[in-house]
Structure formats: C-alpha cells, structure tokens
Design an enzyme around this catalytic site. Structure first.
Site, PDB file in Angstrom:
ATOM      1  N   LYS A  13     -36.512  26.507  36.892  1.00 40.93           N
ATOM      2  CA  LYS A  13     -37.403  26.990  37.963  1.00 40.93           C
ATOM      3  C   LYS A  13     -37.901  25.859  38.848  1.00 40.93           C
ATOM      4  CE  LYS A  13     -40.698  28.647  35.375  1.00 40.93           C
ATOM      5  NZ  LYS A  13     -40.302  28.413  34.002  1.00 40.93           N
ATOM      6  N   ARG A  93     -46.913  34.968  35.526  1.00 41.94           N
ATOM      7  CA  ARG A  93     -46.169  34.986  34.272  1.00 41.94           C
ATOM      8  C   ARG A  93     -46.460  36.247  33.468  1.00 41.94           C
ATOM      9  NH1 ARG A  93     -45.460  28.793  33.754  1.00 41.94           N
ATOM     10  NH2 ARG A  93     -43.785  28.656  32.254  1.00 41.94           N
ATOM     11  N   ARG A 132     -34.959  17.096  28.107  1.00 41.05           N
ATOM     12  CA  ARG A 132     -35.641  16.836  29.378  1.00 41.05           C
ATOM     13  C   ARG A 132     -36.571  15.633  29.223  1.00 41.05           C
ATOM     14  NH1 ARG A 132     -38.877  21.457  32.516  1.00 41.05           N
ATOM     15  NH2 ARG A 132     -40.083  21.685  30.601  1.00 41.05           N
ATOM     16  N   ARG A 165     -42.296  15.693  27.558  1.00 45.51           N
ATOM     17  CA  ARG A 165     -43.535  16.478  27.618  1.00 45.51           C
ATOM     18  C   ARG A 165     -43.908  16.915  26.212  1.00 45.51           C
ATOM     19  NH1 ARG A 165     -42.765  21.022  32.251  1.00 45.51           N
ATOM     20  NH2 ARG A 165     -43.750  22.265  30.633  1.00 45.51           N
ATOM     21  N   ARG A 176     -43.277  28.846  23.311  1.00 49.62           N
ATOM     22  CA  ARG A 176     -43.223  29.143  24.755  1.00 49.62           C
ATOM     23  C   ARG A 176     -42.167  30.217  25.035  1.00 49.62           C
ATOM     24  NH1 ARG A 176     -41.880  23.635  27.144  1.00 49.62           N
ATOM     25  NH2 ARG A 176     -42.181  24.528  29.202  1.00 49.62           N
TER      26      ARG A 176
HETATM   27  P1  AMP Z   1     -44.355  25.070  32.941  1.00 45.22           P
HETATM   28  O1  AMP Z   1     -44.484  23.680  33.443  1.00 45.22           O
HETATM   29  O2  AMP Z   1     -44.178  26.075  34.032  1.00 45.22           O
HETATM   30  O3  AMP Z   1     -43.311  25.199  31.859  1.00 45.22           O
HETATM   31  O4  AMP Z   1     -45.779  25.439  32.241  1.00 45.22           O
HETATM   32  C1  AMP Z   1     -46.278  24.680  31.147  1.00 45.22           C
HETATM   33  C2  AMP Z   1     -47.452  25.377  30.500  1.00 45.22           C
HETATM   34  O5  AMP Z   1     -48.506  25.558  31.461  1.00 45.22           O
HETATM   35  C3  AMP Z   1     -47.186  26.769  29.942  1.00 45.22           C
HETATM   36  O6  AMP Z   1     -46.608  26.740  28.639  1.00 45.22           O
HETATM   37  C4  AMP Z   1     -48.619  27.344  29.908  1.00 45.22           C
HETATM   38  O7  AMP Z   1     -49.368  26.817  28.838  1.00 45.22           O
HETATM   39  C5  AMP Z   1     -49.219  26.783  31.204  1.00 45.22           C
HETATM   40  N1  AMP Z   1     -48.958  27.695  32.343  1.00 45.22           N
HETATM   41  C6  AMP Z   1     -48.077  27.514  33.362  1.00 45.22           C
HETATM   42  N2  AMP Z   1     -48.088  28.571  34.201  1.00 45.22           N
HETATM   43  C7  AMP Z   1     -49.003  29.446  33.696  1.00 45.22           C
HETATM   44  C8  AMP Z   1     -49.475  30.733  34.092  1.00 45.22           C
HETATM   45  N3  AMP Z   1     -49.003  31.370  35.168  1.00 45.22           N
HETATM   46  N4  AMP Z   1     -50.433  31.327  33.330  1.00 45.22           N
HETATM   47  C9  AMP Z   1     -50.920  30.727  32.251  1.00 45.22           C
HETATM   48  N5  AMP Z   1     -50.512  29.530  31.796  1.00 45.22           N
HETATM   49  C10 AMP Z   1     -49.565  28.875  32.514  1.00 45.22           C
END
Ligand code: AMP
Length: 225
Positions: A13, A93, A132, A165, A176
């Site tokens: 994404k 999400r 990653r 990360r 996740r």
């Molecule tokens: P990402 O970088 O998009 O993989 O997001 C990493 C983490 O951020 C996720 O596992 C959630 O803990 C938090 N997060 C990201 N987007 C959201 C969202 N829309 N709602 C709630 N938590 C989020």
C-alpha cells in the site's frame, strides 16, 4: 479524486500510494506514518498509540478519528501545491472509520471515488514484511532481496540507519494479519455495494502493480495534470 488504498499489511500500500500520488497529483496521507510520528513525540497520545501499535492491533477509533480529520482538511489542502485530491494509505481500516471518512469528505462536498484493494497471498506477505527494512530517519522502505539498499543497513536517500519495524517481527505480523482478515470483508462489501471497489492483483514488482492500477484509474481521471 479521492482514493483509498486498502490491503493486508505487506501488500504494498505505502509504495503504491507514493507512486500513484506522484503520478496523479494526489496528496498522500498515510495513517501508519502519522501514528509513528505521534509515537516519536512521546507525549500522552503518542504513548497510548505506541501501546496498540506494538501489539499489532488497531489504535481505537476515538484516537485516530481526530488525527485523520486534522490531516485531511479537504478544502484548504488540495488546491495549493497543485494537488487534485488525496490518496489514503491505511485509512479506513474498518467500517466505522469508513463512515467517519464519509462524514469528513461530505463536509467539503466530496466523496471517495475509488477503493483499491491490493489482493495478495499470505506467503508473499510474510516474505515481504519479514524482509522489510525502513529508514529510521526518512521512512524509506527496502526489501532485503528485491529492493536492497546500495550499502548494507544504510538508506540510499539520506544515509539514515535501516531498521526492522517492531511490528514487522513474526508474532506481531501474525496479529496484524488476523486483525486485517477480521475487518476486511465488511469493508470490501461496503465499497462494493457503492460500486467503488477496484480489486487489483498485488503480486509482482512494484512497477507491474503500479501499471495495473494506473491502467484502471486513467479512464476515470477527468482533470488535466
Ligand atoms: P501500517 O504502517 O499501515 O502497517 O500501520 C501500522 C500500525 O498502525 C497498525 O498495525 C495499527 O496499529 C496502526 N494503524 C494504522 N492505521 C490505522 C487505522 N486506520 N486505525 C487504527 N490503527 C491504525
């Protein structure tokens, strides 16, 4: 033009949002990046956010809703800097976030135009996430096999240190992924009913995936770049 990019963690994404944003003049809003910035501030909100991110679960809607509202600001943001809309990476999400987003966009007389679902198999996802690496300084992403940095552990762009990360560690990846599977069906149905769902095969190189999306989006774009 307001686009959502949706997919499992590791579906690409973030990479596609950046490429599409640059190509179609859309402002990229990545909620994951915004939340990581909040964590760095180490204030009350940042500490709460960190707790959830470390476990691989969603940060509660009450916390993210106002953060996203502050960042979208539809009316003022999209005209200066030549942006023609937004591309959202990591928001919404779940269904309640989709409704929050509708409310925010409607206030500015706008709507979601396309909900892109990057469809990808589990094996590829685990490979992508476990290999990653991200730059601690500028956030650039690398993959140890398919997109390695020129020098080991050093960012090509800013010379920052590359790290894994915390939430890309195997136990958190699993969580996740579970969260994603729980929420995704309802969200896909929601946008399919509105005839806004665009499913894209997320396998292959970033250029191949980008071309697939671009070919689908191009006919819907009505503005001059
Ligand atoms: P990402 O970088 O998009 O993989 O997001 C990493 C983490 O951020 C996720 O596992 C959630 O803990 C938090 N997060 C990201 N987007 C959201 C969202 N829309 N709602 C709630 N938590 C989020």
């Amino acid at each position: 033009m307001n686009i959502i990019l949706f997919g499992s963690p590791g579906s690409g994404k973030g990479t596609q949002a950046k490429m599409l944003g640059e190509h179609f003049y859309l402002r990229k809003i990545s909620l994951g990046d915004i939340l990581r910035e909040e964590v760095k501030k180490d204030n009350e909100i940042g500490r709460q956010v960190k707790k959830y991110m470390e476990q691989g679960v969603l940060v509660p809607d009450e916390l993210v809703s106002h953060i996203i509202e502050d960042n979208i600001d539809v009316k003022s943001s999209d005209n200066h800097l030549g942006h023609r809309g937004i591309i959202l990476d990591g928001f919404p999400r779940n269904l309640s976030q989709a409704r929050v987003l509708e409310g925010i966009l409607n206030k500015g007389g706008q709507t979601v135009d396309t909900f892109i679902y990057l469809d990808i198999d589990e094996k590829t996802i685990i490979d992508r996430l476990s290999k990653r690496r991200v730059c601690k300084q500028c956030g650039a992403n690398y993959h140890l096999d398919t997109m390695p940095p020129r020098c080991q552990n050093v960012c090509d762009t800013c010379d920052g240190e590359l790290i894994q990360r915390n939430d890309d560690k195997p136990s958190v990846i699993k969580k996740r992924r579970e969260v994603f599977l729980e929420e995704s069906k309802k969200l896909l149905d929601f946008y399919a009913q509105k005839d806004k769902l665009l499913a894209i095969d997320g396998r292959g190189t970033k250029e191949e995936v980008f071309d697939r999306i671009k070919n689908e989006l191009q006919p819907k774009i009505t503005y001059e770049k």
